[in-house]
Scaffold this active site. Structure first.
Site, PDB file in Angstrom:
ATOM      1  N   LYS A  83     -35.724  -7.872  90.959  1.00 52.90           N
ATOM      2  CA  LYS A  83     -36.243  -8.615  89.962  1.00 52.90           C
ATOM      3  C   LYS A  83     -35.263  -9.666  89.501  1.00 52.90           C
ATOM      4  CE  LYS A  83     -36.249  -5.136  87.111  1.00 52.90           C
ATOM      5  NZ  LYS A  83     -35.596  -4.625  88.046  1.00 52.90           N
ATOM      6  N   LEU A 108     -68.634  21.048  59.739  1.00 53.07           N
ATOM      7  CA  LEU A 108     -69.655  20.236  60.514  1.00 53.07           C
ATOM      8  C   LEU A 108     -70.974  20.693  60.234  1.00 53.07           C
ATOM      9  CD1 LEU A 108     -67.626  21.477  63.784  1.00 53.07           C
ATOM     10  CD2 LEU A 108     -67.638  19.049  62.971  1.00 53.07           C
ATOM     11  N   ASP A 115     -38.744 -10.058 104.081  1.00 52.48           N
ATOM     12  CA  ASP A 115     -37.945 -10.030 105.420  1.00 52.48           C
ATOM     13  C   ASP A 115     -37.372  -9.103 106.065  1.00 52.48           C
ATOM     14  OD1 ASP A 115     -36.738 -10.183 102.733  1.00 52.48           O
ATOM     15  OD2 ASP A 115     -34.601 -10.396 103.842  1.00 52.48           O
ATOM     16  N   SER A 142     -68.707  15.167  55.091  1.00 53.22           N
ATOM     17  CA  SER A 142     -67.502  14.556  54.280  1.00 53.22           C
ATOM     18  C   SER A 142     -66.298  14.551  55.436  1.00 53.22           C
ATOM     19  CB  SER A 142     -67.202  14.832  53.092  1.00 53.22           C
ATOM     20  OG  SER A 142     -67.269  16.433  52.937  1.00 53.22           O
TER      21      SER A 142
END
Length: 636
Positions: free
Chosen positions: A33, A473, A161, A546
């Site tokens: 980098k 639920l 290379d 809720s």
């Protein structure tokens, strides 16, 4: 903070109009980098005069070969260690535009600095070593760029290379990495074969790779688009501080998105106070005759004065009345964890969001994602270098944006102790914007005291009023138990009434749908009505899913100490087997969107006054538990 004086000569004006793009350079350790960046500077004539010669002399003095990376590695400690350990920013220019190059470290232990660099970037160059191919860090960096919202990515396959400039080697790496990026929703703009050491395809086309007909690295960078989108997004001005200056009270900060004009009416979140912009202040003050500007935009650090003195503090976000940020105390997030200790469910961390600091608790860890193969698992911890999909809850309302709407105010970091331990992006999927639930629009209103005291009602009824708030639920048995309890209590002389979810939606809440915002408003209204029932001496029984803890807390606030949360508990598998209304089947087939437990969250109570587990109890046993609780709690 410096918006800068207006140039008063033509050359300066032309220079100020040059485009600027911020590029982050990332990649696996030793993939080249810093060498690539050093070569970029040299081959485009961007180096300060004498810099190249000074580095060559330094290498000769130390008896070491010249390295292009030394042009980037400015720290003495980095040269001694031979690695890049921090982000560095250097100006870079081509004929088309200026750049800030952010060189980020590739070591796994330095990912924290890599994230710091990428979070500032408009685009990225990701470097892969042709001799080593795609590595674990290559995938991790690609995922992090995606996580941080960097969408313009050029991949430089370096050290060609060293593999004899072979087209088949490049093609194999390009195919593999494009497939990985595609799997996470990222399309690299270009994949370029390069040799940073030899200068192939950096600024000039390579004569050794005539089989490649795409752009050079410089050509790739120049093709990237400027980040102009945030100028057209809604105004976001996080408050940095408030200063008394001369006779003015100046609210200072950096505009993260949108535009601001003198005379604009602003709303400050989360307080929801409003005022108009009286003036815009920049420093140093402009030298031109026009004085302070009337309009400023994203990226500028400015101050404003208001037409009235309202309380504003650091961490507030100023916006226009239209399209303000979300206000919430709970949200979903995708977090990349870097802490020495694992992120754990139930643990509290400090969150830094724009200029605000807040304490947040990990309410749920939904998934942990392996960034190398994108596999997911369910656990209660997110270990170092893992990505977690979590639910975070704050102790107060926070102004924020979903990352997809505004990346500037939709990402944050978490602090564990004194260390930055993770960074993340925000999602409100399944959760409501709570702004409207706290905004009182009525004015000139006064509470009226009733002529019948609560004590008199209780004495006449023979029991206290209250709210029995059934939550759980769909299919857990809330409505069944609510109606049976109502009959049993009525037979025992109680003044009682059931407020059922479906029945309420036929009348009071007929205008509400099932979006997170409508669900929250549905519960707010019911909570207020149930509170009124309880103060009238009635024992109100509610049967509502809720799902959100914050909504139930608002209902509790409406009824005060008369509120009793009853968790009608049953696991999802049991509820699906019952499915009395066929809703789960429709949700699984996609007919019902945002169905609680399937495609929308349910936050189970953590401190309910009573838990009735209907997966283990018969209806009669559950009813007996409820009757015992009511007789003990409410009978006078």
């Amino acid at each position: 903070m410096n918006a800068g004086p207006i140039p008063d000569n033509a050359a300066a004006q032309r220079a100020s109009l040059r485009q600027l793009l911020r590029i982050v350079i990332v990649g696996h350790v030793d993939h080249g980098k810093s060498t690539l960046v050093g070569r970029l500077f040299h081959d485009t004539g961007s180096l300060p005069e004498g810099k190249f010669e000074a580095i060559k002399k330094m290498c000769e003095r130390r008896g070491m070969p010249f390295e292009w990376a030394f042009l980037m590695d400015a720290m003495q400690a980095e040269r001694d260690q031979g690695i890049t350990i921090d982000t560095a920013q250097i100006w870079f220019k081509t004929e088309k535009r200026d750049y800030t190059i952010i060189d980020a470290p590739g070591h796994k232990e330095f990912l924290k600095n890599m994230i710091t660099g990428a979070a500032q970037a408009d685009a990225a160059v990701l470097v892969i070593d042709a001799t080593e191919g795609v590595q674990e860090q290559s995938r991790r960096h690609g995922y992090l760029l995606h996580l941080l919202g960097v969408r313009q990515i050029a991949v430089a396959v370096n050290k060609m290379d060293a593999v004899g400039y072979r087209e088949d080697v490049f093609a194999e790496i390009e195919t593999e990495y494009r497939a990985y990026l595609s799997s996470i929703g990222v399309t690299p703009t270009y994949v370029v074969p390069v040799s940073a050491r030899e200068g192939d395809n950096i600024a000039n086309r390579s004569t050794s790779m005539d089989w490649y007909d795409g752009p050079t690295v410089v050509g790739s960078l120049d093709s990237f688009q400027l980040p102009t989108a945030h100028l057209d997004r809604p105004l976001r001005l996080p408050v940095q501080d408030v200063y008394k200056f001369d006779t003015r009270r100046i609210i200072a900060g950096r505009i993260e998105s949108g535009r601001l004009h003198v005379g604009d009416e602003l709303i400050f979140s989360p307080s929801n106070k409003t005022a108009r912009v009286k003036s815009i202040e920049v420093w140093p003050e402009p030298s031109n005759a026009d004085g302070q500007p009337n309009t400023v935009s994203a990226g500028q650090c400015i101050g404003i004065t208001l037409d009235e003195q309202i309380f504003v503090e650091r961490g507030d976000i100023a916006s226009h009345l239209k399209n303000p940020p979300v206000e919430t105390e709970v949200f979903r997030a995708r977090i990349f964890w870097l802490g020495r200790n694992a992120l754990e469910k139930g643990k509290t961390y400090k969150m830094k969001l724009a200029t605000a600091d807040a304490r947040v608790t990990v309410q749920e860890i939904e998934h942990v994602l392996d960034t190398t193969d994108l596999s997911s698992s369910t656990t209660t911890k997110v270990e170092r270098n893992q990505v977690g999909e979590v639910v975070l809850r704050s102790r107060r309302l926070l102004p924020l944006d979903e990352h997809t709407r505004n990346g500037r105010t939709g990402r944050f970091v978490l602090i564990d102790g004194y260390d930055i331990a993770g960074g993340g992006i925000i999602s409100m999927e399944g959760y409501a914007d709570q702004r409207q639930l706290y905004t009182q629009r009525s004015q000139n209103i006064t509470r009226v005291e009733h002529g019948v005291p609560t004590e008199d009602r209780e004495r006449q009824n023979g029991h206290k009023g209250g709210v029995l708030w059934f939550t759980g639920l769909s299919g857990a048995g809330k409505s069944t138990l609510a109606t049976k309890l109502e009959r049993a209590l009525f037979d025992r002389g109680y003044q009682t009434y059931v407020l059922d979810g479906d029945n309420i939606r036929f009348g009071l809440n007929a205008n509400l749908g099932f979006s997170p915002e409508d669900r929250a408003e549905n519960i707010r209204r019911v909570g207020e009505v149930a509170g009124l029932f309880s103060r009238a001496g009635v024992l109100a029984i509610t049967a509502f899913i809720s799902p959100y803890q914050s909504d139930r807390e608002r209902a509790r606030a409406a009824a005060g100490d008369m509120f009793h949360e009853i968790y009608i508990k049953a696991d999802l598998e049991t509820c699906e087997q019952r499915d009395p209304k066929g809703l789960y089947a429709k949700a699984r087939s996609g007919e019902i969107k945002e169905f609680t437990g399937i495609s929308a969250p349910y936050e189970a109570p953590d401190s309910a006054e009573l838990i009735v587990d209907t997966s283990k109890l018969s209806v009669e046993q559950a009813l007996e538990e409820l009757l015992t609780y009511v007789e003990k709690t409410f009978r006078k």
